[in-house]
Design a protein around this motif. Sequence first.
Motif, PDB file in Angstrom:
ATOM      1  N   LEU A   9      92.791 112.557 166.674  1.00 11.35           N
ATOM      2  CA  LEU A   9      94.043 112.951 166.055  1.00 11.35           C
ATOM      3  C   LEU A   9      94.066 114.452 165.778  1.00 11.35           C
ATOM      4  O   LEU A   9      93.054 115.044 165.399  1.00 11.35           O
ATOM      5  CB  LEU A   9      94.245 112.216 164.724  1.00 11.35           C
ATOM      6  CG  LEU A   9      94.163 110.697 164.729  1.00 11.35           C
ATOM      7  CD1 LEU A   9      94.273 110.176 163.295  1.00 11.35           C
ATOM      8  CD2 LEU A   9      95.253 110.082 165.608  1.00 11.35           C
ATOM      9  N   VAL A  10      95.225 115.039 165.946  1.00 12.89           N
ATOM     10  CA  VAL A  10      95.509 116.366 165.402  1.00 12.89           C
ATOM     11  C   VAL A  10      96.520 116.155 164.288  1.00 12.89           C
ATOM     12  O   VAL A  10      97.632 115.670 164.528  1.00 12.89           O
ATOM     13  CB  VAL A  10      96.073 117.323 166.471  1.00 12.89           C
ATOM     14  CG1 VAL A  10      96.616 118.597 165.819  1.00 12.89           C
ATOM     15  CG2 VAL A  10      95.005 117.680 167.493  1.00 12.89           C
ATOM     16  N   LEU A  11      96.138 116.463 163.068  1.00  8.40           N
ATOM     17  CA  LEU A  11      96.993 116.249 161.902  1.00  8.40           C
ATOM     18  C   LEU A  11      97.793 117.512 161.612  1.00  8.40           C
ATOM     19  O   LEU A  11      97.248 118.621 161.583  1.00  8.40           O
ATOM     20  CB  LEU A  11      96.150 115.884 160.688  1.00  8.40           C
ATOM     21  CG  LEU A  11      95.252 114.650 160.820  1.00  8.40           C
ATOM     22  CD1 LEU A  11      94.470 114.436 159.534  1.00  8.40           C
ATOM     23  CD2 LEU A  11      96.067 113.413 161.166  1.00  8.40           C
ATOM     24  N   VAL A  12      99.087 117.327 161.367  1.00  4.30           N
ATOM     25  CA  VAL A  12      99.982 118.449 161.065  1.00  4.30           C
ATOM     26  C   VAL A  12     100.650 118.162 159.726  1.00  4.30           C
ATOM     27  O   VAL A  12     101.354 117.161 159.574  1.00  4.30           O
ATOM     28  CB  VAL A  12     101.054 118.617 162.158  1.00  4.30           C
ATOM     29  CG1 VAL A  12     101.945 119.822 161.843  1.00  4.30           C
ATOM     30  CG2 VAL A  12     100.398 118.768 163.527  1.00  4.30           C
ATOM     31  N   GLY A  13     100.436 119.032 158.758  1.00  9.59           N
ATOM     32  CA  GLY A  13     101.014 118.829 157.428  1.00  9.59           C
ATOM     33  C   GLY A  13     101.917 119.980 157.029  1.00  9.59           C
ATOM     34  O   GLY A  13     101.504 121.139 157.048  1.00  9.59           O
ATOM     35  N   HIS A  14     103.156 119.657 156.665  1.00 13.20           N
ATOM     36  CA  HIS A  14     104.097 120.663 156.177  1.00 13.20           C
ATOM     37  C   HIS A  14     104.236 120.508 154.664  1.00 13.20           C
ATOM     38  O   HIS A  14     104.372 119.398 154.151  1.00 13.20           O
ATOM     39  CB  HIS A  14     105.469 120.473 156.837  1.00 13.20           C
ATOM     40  CG  HIS A  14     106.521 121.397 156.309  1.00 13.20           C
ATOM     41  ND1 HIS A  14     107.643 120.956 155.636  1.00 13.20           N
ATOM     42  CD2 HIS A  14     106.627 122.745 156.351  1.00 13.20           C
ATOM     43  CE1 HIS A  14     108.402 121.984 155.294  1.00 13.20           C
ATOM     44  NE2 HIS A  14     107.811 123.083 155.715  1.00 13.20           N
ATOM     45  N   SER A  15     104.155 121.637 153.937  1.00 13.65           N
ATOM     46  CA  SER A  15     104.372 121.638 152.500  1.00 13.65           C
ATOM     47  C   SER A  15     103.415 120.658 151.806  1.00 13.65           C
ATOM     48  O   SER A  15     102.193 120.741 152.006  1.00 13.65           O
ATOM     49  CB  SER A  15     105.842 121.306 152.206  1.00 13.65           C
ATOM     50  OG  SER A  15     106.173 121.574 150.869  1.00 13.65           O
ATOM     51  N   LEU A  16     103.935 119.716 151.017  1.00 10.78           N
ATOM     52  CA  LEU A  16     103.078 118.738 150.338  1.00 10.78           C
ATOM     53  C   LEU A  16     102.235 117.941 151.328  1.00 10.78           C
ATOM     54  O   LEU A  16     101.113 117.534 151.021  1.00 10.78           O
ATOM     55  CB  LEU A  16     103.943 117.790 149.510  1.00 10.78           C
ATOM     56  CG  LEU A  16     103.223 116.683 148.731  1.00 10.78           C
ATOM     57  CD1 LEU A  16     102.306 117.268 147.663  1.00 10.78           C
ATOM     58  CD2 LEU A  16     104.229 115.732 148.102  1.00 10.78           C
ATOM     59  N   GLY A  17     102.743 117.735 152.527  1.00 12.01           N
ATOM     60  CA  GLY A  17     101.982 117.015 153.542  1.00 12.01           C
ATOM     61  C   GLY A  17     100.660 117.674 153.872  1.00 12.01           C
ATOM     62  O   GLY A  17      99.747 117.013 154.372  1.00 12.01           O
ATOM     63  N   GLY A  18     100.538 118.973 153.595  1.00 11.10           N
ATOM     64  CA  GLY A  18      99.265 119.665 153.834  1.00 11.10           C
ATOM     65  C   GLY A  18      98.138 119.093 152.993  1.00 11.10           C
ATOM     66  O   GLY A  18      96.981 119.031 153.444  1.00 11.10           O
ATOM     67  N   LEU A  19      98.440 118.677 151.765  1.00 16.85           N
ATOM     68  CA  LEU A  19      97.413 118.058 150.932  1.00 16.85           C
ATOM     69  C   LEU A  19      96.960 116.738 151.533  1.00 16.85           C
ATOM     70  O   LEU A  19      95.755 116.422 151.574  1.00 16.85           O
ATOM     71  CB  LEU A  19      97.943 117.819 149.517  1.00 16.85           C
ATOM     72  CG  LEU A  19      98.351 119.036 148.685  1.00 16.85           C
ATOM     73  CD1 LEU A  19      98.710 118.585 147.263  1.00 16.85           C
ATOM     74  CD2 LEU A  19      97.255 120.081 148.642  1.00 16.85           C
ATOM     75  N   PHE A  20      97.910 115.965 152.024  1.00 20.87           N
ATOM     76  CA  PHE A  20      97.592 114.633 152.525  1.00 20.87           C
ATOM     77  C   PHE A  20      96.722 114.694 153.782  1.00 20.87           C
ATOM     78  O   PHE A  20      95.786 113.907 153.935  1.00 20.87           O
ATOM     79  CB  PHE A  20      98.884 113.858 152.799  1.00 20.87           C
ATOM     80  CG  PHE A  20      99.772 113.690 151.592  1.00 20.87           C
ATOM     81  CD1 PHE A  20      99.235 113.649 150.308  1.00 20.87           C
ATOM     82  CD2 PHE A  20     101.140 113.576 151.733  1.00 20.87           C
ATOM     83  CE1 PHE A  20     100.049 113.490 149.195  1.00 20.87           C
ATOM     84  CE2 PHE A  20     101.970 113.409 150.631  1.00 20.87           C
ATOM     85  CZ  PHE A  20     101.419 113.374 149.354  1.00 20.87           C
ATOM     86  N   VAL A  21      97.023 115.623 154.696  1.00 23.10           N
ATOM     87  CA  VAL A  21      96.219 115.681 155.928  1.00 23.10           C
ATOM     88  C   VAL A  21      94.814 116.195 155.642  1.00 23.10           C
ATOM     89  O   VAL A  21      93.848 115.791 156.308  1.00 23.10           O
ATOM     90  CB  VAL A  21      96.915 116.518 157.020  1.00 23.10           C
ATOM     91  CG1 VAL A  21      98.247 115.885 157.409  1.00 23.10           C
ATOM     92  CG2 VAL A  21      97.108 117.965 156.617  1.00 23.10           C
TER      93      VAL A  21
END
Length: 350
Positions: free
Chosen positions: A147-159
Amino acid sequence: MSASSETPPPASVSQGRPPRRWLRRLLWTGLGLALLLVTGTVYQAVSAAADERDFPPPGRMVDVGGHRLHLHCLGEGRPTVVLESGANSMSSGWAWVQSEVAKTTRVCAYDRAGNAWSEPGQGPHDAAHVVEQLHTLLANAGESGPLVLVGHSLGGLFVRLYADRYPEQVAGMVLLDASHPDQLERLPGSARKQFELGVKMMALMPALVQVGLVRATGLFDAMGRGLPERAFAEAAAFASTPRHMEAAHDEMLAWDDSAAQVRATRGLGDRPLLVVSAGAAAGAPELVPAFQALHREMVSLSSRGEYRLIPEANHLSLLTDQAHARQASAAVLDVVLQVRAPPVAGAASP
């Protein structure tokens, strides 16, 4: 007859009672407000029913244990790119990026519990629970790594937490104007005030949605403006549902727990990482340089970390503006190509 013997004038009939005109005004004001509330509630219910008919989920509804999450995948190839949205956002917000990345490899966007098409769950909305649900979602849907995980804004914490919990699955990462777990402590005080005000406003949103005010005013339309027509309509529709607003509020309330969980994570080792900053302000311009400094720090999460600035983009337009989203997509594809590249002889494996 003397003046002293004259009969005194009768007391005013209104003495001791409020003037009738004020009672009438109060009554009509109350009736007007009640009529507006009823009209707004009916408007919201009718519009929501139409949205449900007009906007069926474009992807699959996958059971993750008691409720279903929406997963939308496009393209073929490896690695699989997984897109993690920011707060109060949804899978449709990735429309420009997903369609571009899908030309090269498989890419999946999804909606967290309670957001958009996904059903509410029973657990909390902190990073740990989000990560476990995403892991179950991908497994149950048959979407395997790398997987390549991409997190925007709050999603950055989750990835970041996902990569720590499941390092064997994650081959690379892209952080798009991502949240930093220490930002409320390290940014200027205005950042925390804005965050706290946002939490209070989000607490009111479900009630305002229920009576049609959010839908009628298009309060959150700016968050999706610039997306393809269909994606914008989907984003506007779901921003006008109480369930979506409640989930977004719960995620904001879980900030402290999520930030603490991410602070305890390890780095990415030598897996490729690209940290992208928006150069323009979407809100408070004084916070942009401070955010960029935090983003540069995150480059050290990997020995192969890189930093990239998109000067003309702001926090939202990274995804919603087609030209800016094309640059964000290029960042994702750069990491995809690094993951695909054969290892250099003598180099350590990830």
